[in-house]
Design a protein around this motif. Structure first.
Motif, PDB file in Angstrom:
ATOM      1  N   ARG A  72       0.827  -1.210   0.000  1.00 62.94           N
ATOM      2  CA  ARG A  72       0.000   0.000   0.000  1.00 62.94           C
ATOM      3  C   ARG A  72       0.861   1.260   0.000  1.00 62.94           C
ATOM      4  O   ARG A  72       0.577   2.211  -0.718  1.00 62.94           O
ATOM      5  CB  ARG A  72      -0.918   0.017   1.222  1.00 62.94           C
ATOM      6  CG  ARG A  72      -2.016  -0.999   1.170  1.00 62.94           C
ATOM      7  CD  ARG A  72      -2.743  -1.028   2.505  1.00 62.94           C
ATOM      8  NE  ARG A  72      -3.652  -2.137   2.564  1.00 62.94           N
ATOM      9  CZ  ARG A  72      -4.963  -2.018   2.424  1.00 62.94           C
ATOM     10  NH1 ARG A  72      -5.491  -0.847   2.220  1.00 62.94           N
ATOM     11  NH2 ARG A  72      -5.736  -3.078   2.480  1.00 62.94           N
ATOM     12  N   GLU A  73       1.923   1.275   0.805  1.00 67.45           N
ATOM     13  CA  GLU A  73       2.739   2.483   0.923  1.00 67.45           C
ATOM     14  C   GLU A  73       3.575   2.742  -0.323  1.00 67.45           C
ATOM     15  O   GLU A  73       3.633   3.861  -0.812  1.00 67.45           O
ATOM     16  CB  GLU A  73       3.674   2.364   2.136  1.00 67.45           C
ATOM     17  CG  GLU A  73       2.973   2.464   3.450  1.00 67.45           C
ATOM     18  CD  GLU A  73       3.915   2.241   4.620  1.00 67.45           C
ATOM     19  OE1 GLU A  73       5.122   1.991   4.389  1.00 67.45           O
ATOM     20  OE2 GLU A  73       3.450   2.300   5.767  1.00 67.45           O
ATOM     21  N   ASP A 131     -10.135  -4.262  -2.814  1.00 70.79           N
ATOM     22  CA  ASP A 131     -11.257  -4.041  -3.730  1.00 70.79           C
ATOM     23  C   ASP A 131     -12.259  -3.020  -3.197  1.00 70.79           C
ATOM     24  O   ASP A 131     -12.916  -2.341  -3.968  1.00 70.79           O
ATOM     25  CB  ASP A 131     -11.980  -5.371  -4.003  1.00 70.79           C
ATOM     26  CG  ASP A 131     -11.121  -6.307  -4.833  1.00 70.79           C
ATOM     27  OD1 ASP A 131     -10.257  -5.807  -5.589  1.00 70.79           O
ATOM     28  OD2 ASP A 131     -11.309  -7.531  -4.737  1.00 70.79           O
ATOM     29  N   ASP A 132     -12.393  -2.922  -1.903  1.00 71.19           N
ATOM     30  CA  ASP A 132     -13.429  -2.059  -1.330  1.00 71.19           C
ATOM     31  C   ASP A 132     -12.908  -0.699  -0.857  1.00 71.19           C
ATOM     32  O   ASP A 132     -13.556  -0.046  -0.056  1.00 71.19           O
ATOM     33  CB  ASP A 132     -14.108  -2.781  -0.154  1.00 71.19           C
ATOM     34  CG  ASP A 132     -13.127  -3.107   0.946  1.00 71.19           C
ATOM     35  OD1 ASP A 132     -11.901  -3.077   0.691  1.00 71.19           O
ATOM     36  OD2 ASP A 132     -13.586  -3.390   2.065  1.00 71.19           O
ATOM     37  N   GLU A 133     -11.772  -0.246  -1.329  1.00 75.10           N
ATOM     38  CA  GLU A 133     -11.263   1.041  -0.881  1.00 75.10           C
ATOM     39  C   GLU A 133     -10.756   1.870  -2.058  1.00 75.10           C
ATOM     40  O   GLU A 133     -10.449   1.352  -3.115  1.00 75.10           O
ATOM     41  CB  GLU A 133     -10.170   0.869   0.168  1.00 75.10           C
ATOM     42  CG  GLU A 133      -8.929   0.196  -0.347  1.00 75.10           C
ATOM     43  CD  GLU A 133      -7.901  -0.053   0.745  1.00 75.10           C
ATOM     44  OE1 GLU A 133      -8.239   0.063   1.927  1.00 75.10           O
ATOM     45  OE2 GLU A 133      -6.762  -0.374   0.397  1.00 75.10           O
ATOM     46  N   ASP A 134     -10.671   3.171  -1.833  1.00 74.18           N
ATOM     47  CA  ASP A 134     -10.158   4.103  -2.830  1.00 74.18           C
ATOM     48  C   ASP A 134      -8.877   4.729  -2.290  1.00 74.18           C
ATOM     49  O   ASP A 134      -8.710   4.909  -1.095  1.00 74.18           O
ATOM     50  CB  ASP A 134     -11.177   5.217  -3.116  1.00 74.18           C
ATOM     51  CG  ASP A 134     -12.430   4.664  -3.771  1.00 74.18           C
ATOM     52  OD1 ASP A 134     -12.316   3.693  -4.548  1.00 74.18           O
ATOM     53  OD2 ASP A 134     -13.519   5.213  -3.508  1.00 74.18           O
TER      54      ASP A 134
END
Length: 112
Positions: free
Chosen positions: A82-83, A90-93
């Motif tokens: 992520r960093e 799938d469920d995040e922006d």
């Protein structure tokens, strides 16, 4: 001509030890393979290489710690993904915020 040659030979005879010492110092100091000049250059190179070794050792230790963390904590892989690579579930922006200001182009032309 003979007087000039005798003057030069007399000078050489009078200062022969000084001339030999000066020539010896030049050979040892500048020309020889093991000269003082080369020694100083090699010492500088050695110090540069030691700094580089220290830098790579620190980098290796940091990478080893990070690898150990990845082996112990599977969630760490997700955090690094992520960093560094802006991966997401799938469920995040993901929103990337920047402090850089973009200049606003204005058209100051007038039409008549």
């Amino acid at each position: 001509m003979a007087g000039r040659l005798n003057g030069i030979l007399g000078f050489i005879a009078h200062y022969k030890y000084l001339i030999v010492v000066v020539i010896g110092v030049l050979i040892v100091g500048l020309i020889d393979e093991n000269s003082f000049l080369k020694r100083v250059q090699l010492e500088l190179r050695i110090s540069d290489l030691k700094r580089e070794i220290n830098r790579y050792t620190e980098q290796y230790e940091a990478d080893s710690r990070q690898l150990d963390e990845l082996k112990r904590h599977p969630k760490a892989i997700e955090r690094i993904a992520r960093e560094r690579y802006f991966m997401k579930a799938d469920d995040e922006d993901i929103y990337v915020l920047s402090d850089d200001e973009q200049p606003i182009e204005t058209n100051n032309e007038t039409t008549e």
